[in-house]
Design a protein around this motif. Sequence first.
Motif, PDB file in Angstrom:
ATOM      1  N   TRP A 197      76.561  52.349  80.917  1.00 43.78           N
ATOM      2  CA  TRP A 197      77.497  51.445  80.261  1.00 43.78           C
ATOM      3  C   TRP A 197      78.881  52.018  80.458  1.00 43.78           C
ATOM      4  O   TRP A 197      79.097  53.215  80.291  1.00 43.78           O
ATOM      5  N   HIS A 200      82.576  52.516  79.315  1.00 44.54           N
ATOM      6  CA  HIS A 200      83.397  52.478  78.110  1.00 44.54           C
ATOM      7  C   HIS A 200      84.627  51.602  78.344  1.00 44.54           C
ATOM      8  O   HIS A 200      85.170  51.551  79.452  1.00 44.54           O
ATOM      9  N   ASP A 219      87.464  52.869  80.301  1.00 42.01           N
ATOM     10  CA  ASP A 219      87.198  53.180  81.706  1.00 42.01           C
ATOM     11  C   ASP A 219      86.968  51.936  82.568  1.00 42.01           C
ATOM     12  O   ASP A 219      86.787  52.054  83.781  1.00 42.01           O
TER      13      ASP A 219
END
Length: 45
Positions: A3, A5, A8
């Motif tokens: 996943w 963030h 990011d």
Amino acid sequence: MKWIHLDDQRTVNWSGGTTTELAIAPEGTAYAARNFDWRLSTAGV
């Protein structure tokens, strides 16, 4: 699975608009390398 963030996430242009990657699998793969099994993203068209 990785996943990505919110801090990011990158939005990039593609032929139909823009796309932002939210998750990609397996971990360590990359969209640009086209070596992933699946990818979850949003798109603005």
